[in-house]
Design an enzyme around this catalytic site. Structure first.
Site, PDB file in Angstrom:
ATOM      1  N   ASN A 229       5.098  20.204 -12.622  1.00 31.55           N
ATOM      2  CA  ASN A 229       3.826  20.830 -13.004  1.00 31.55           C
ATOM      3  C   ASN A 229       3.085  21.228 -11.731  1.00 31.55           C
ATOM      4  OD1 ASN A 229       1.202  21.421 -13.777  1.00 31.55           O
ATOM      5  ND2 ASN A 229       1.052  19.756 -15.251  1.00 31.55           N
TER       6      ASN A 229
ATOM      7  N   HIS B 119       2.397  27.720 -19.397  1.00 33.89           N
ATOM      8  CA  HIS B 119       2.135  26.763 -18.313  1.00 33.89           C
ATOM      9  C   HIS B 119       3.244  25.723 -18.311  1.00 33.89           C
ATOM     10  CE1 HIS B 119       0.614  23.720 -15.781  1.00 33.89           C
ATOM     11  NE2 HIS B 119       0.216  22.922 -16.759  1.00 33.89           N
TER      12      HIS B 119
ATOM     13  N   CYS C  15      -4.919  24.436 -14.851  1.00 34.09           N
ATOM     14  CA  CYS C  15      -3.599  24.945 -15.244  1.00 34.09           C
ATOM     15  C   CYS C  15      -3.647  26.323 -15.902  1.00 34.09           C
ATOM     16  CB  CYS C  15      -2.922  23.961 -16.187  1.00 34.09           C
ATOM     17  SG  CYS C  15      -2.842  22.285 -15.527  1.00 34.09           S
TER      18      CYS C  15
END
Length: 312
Positions: A268, A238, A113
């Site tokens: 995500n 993020h 990430c």
């Protein structure tokens, strides 16, 4: 030239949209349960014929067009991803081939990430050192391919997509010094492992770490750029979970900044999440040329990397 800058950005998401209601047909969940816990409403899911490098190439083509450049202008391609199925050719080489980029150096970076901000720092360093003149930096992940769709704790989180930036030399630095690191002893808190590989995480551990340990680190990234958090026009974290993004942005102290909340629409998307959200803010006109924006990635390996950039 004393620095580098982001000349342009671009993003891409697959056409298929998976809603919370769709997920409720797959697992024991509901729209209310998902929204209250992670803030996500929808996510985009790539089909079996849409590999990671294709997502990457679509986003990169848009960034190239926005920069007014041709594939031949690029001499380094960096792809941040943790969902490449094959080991070789890497996703950067495959994306370069799709785009028709001749003779570029091609490298993948797997920092999950935090991959895009690591790759952006690497591009900045390469340009400053004279190793490259123009770099395509891409974050692309197909999280749907490493997800257990019977596990409601993880399948509600993920989406697929890509975002890209063109980095080139500049007379004045417009990509600030990176602040990066990791917590290796907690690396197992976020995992993509096994055969077939599957995404898993210790959600509460990640939440506590992100909301308590990361705010001072993000503030130090601002300090390295010579700015106070209140000077920021934008914050792109993020896009993991709205319940992480909002308190983290508040604790950083970026009181005047537009905060990216693309997680609500995209889920995500791992390494794609920061460039995807950043590109959308630019496209929407929420940020203007020259605005200082904090990009801050965190997650897998419990790695983090952040820098302040000037909006293209």
């Amino acid at each position: 030239m004393n620095g580098s800058r982001i000349a342009a950005v671009g993003h891409y998401q697959p056409a298929k949209v998976l809603t919370n209601e769709d997920l409720a047909d797959l697992v024991d969940t509901s729209d209310e349960w998902i929204r209250s816990r992670v803030g996500i409403r929808t996510r985009h899911i790539a089909g079996p014929d849409e590999p990671v490098d294709e997502l990457a190439a679509h986003a990169a083509a848009k960034a190239l067009a926005a920069a007014g450049l041709t594939p031949a202008d690029i001499d380094l391609v960096l792809v941040a991803t943790s969902t490449a199925v094959d080991r070789s050719p890497n996703m950067a080489a495959r994306a370069a081939a799709r785009l028709g980029i001749p003779q570029a150096a091609t490298m993948d970076l797997n920092v999950v990430c935090a991959g895009f901000t690591h790759a952006l720092a690497t591009a900045d360093h390469a340009v400053r050192a004279g190793g490259a003149s123009r770099v395509l930096v891409i974050g692309a992940d197909k999280m749907s391919e490493v997800t257990d769709w019977s596990d409601r704790t993880t399948c509600v989180l993920v989406g697929d997509g890509a975002g890209a930036a063109v980095v080139e030399a500049a007379a004045e630095p417009a990509i600030g010094p990176v602040l990066w690191g990791s917590v290796p002893e907690m690396g197992n808190a976020v995992r993509i492992e096994g055969t077939p590989p599957r995404f898993a995480q210790e959600g509460q551990s990640v939440y506590r770490w992100a909301t308590t340990q990361l705010p001072p680190i993000a503030r130090r990234a601002c300090e390295r750029a010579g700015l106070e958090p209140a000077d920021l026009a934008g914050v792109v974290l993020h896009q993991a979970n709205l319940r992480i993004i909002e308190p983290l942005a508040e604790k950083i102290g970026a009181v005047n900044a537009v905060v990216a909340r693309d997680v609500t629409e995209s889920g995500n998307t791992s390494a794609a999440s920061i460039p995807l959200a950043f590109s959308k803010l630019v496209e929407q006109g929420a940020l203007t040329t020259g605005d200082p924006v904090l990009l801050f990635g965190f997650g897998g390996n419990l790695s983090y990397a952040g820098q302040v950039v000037r909006c293209p």
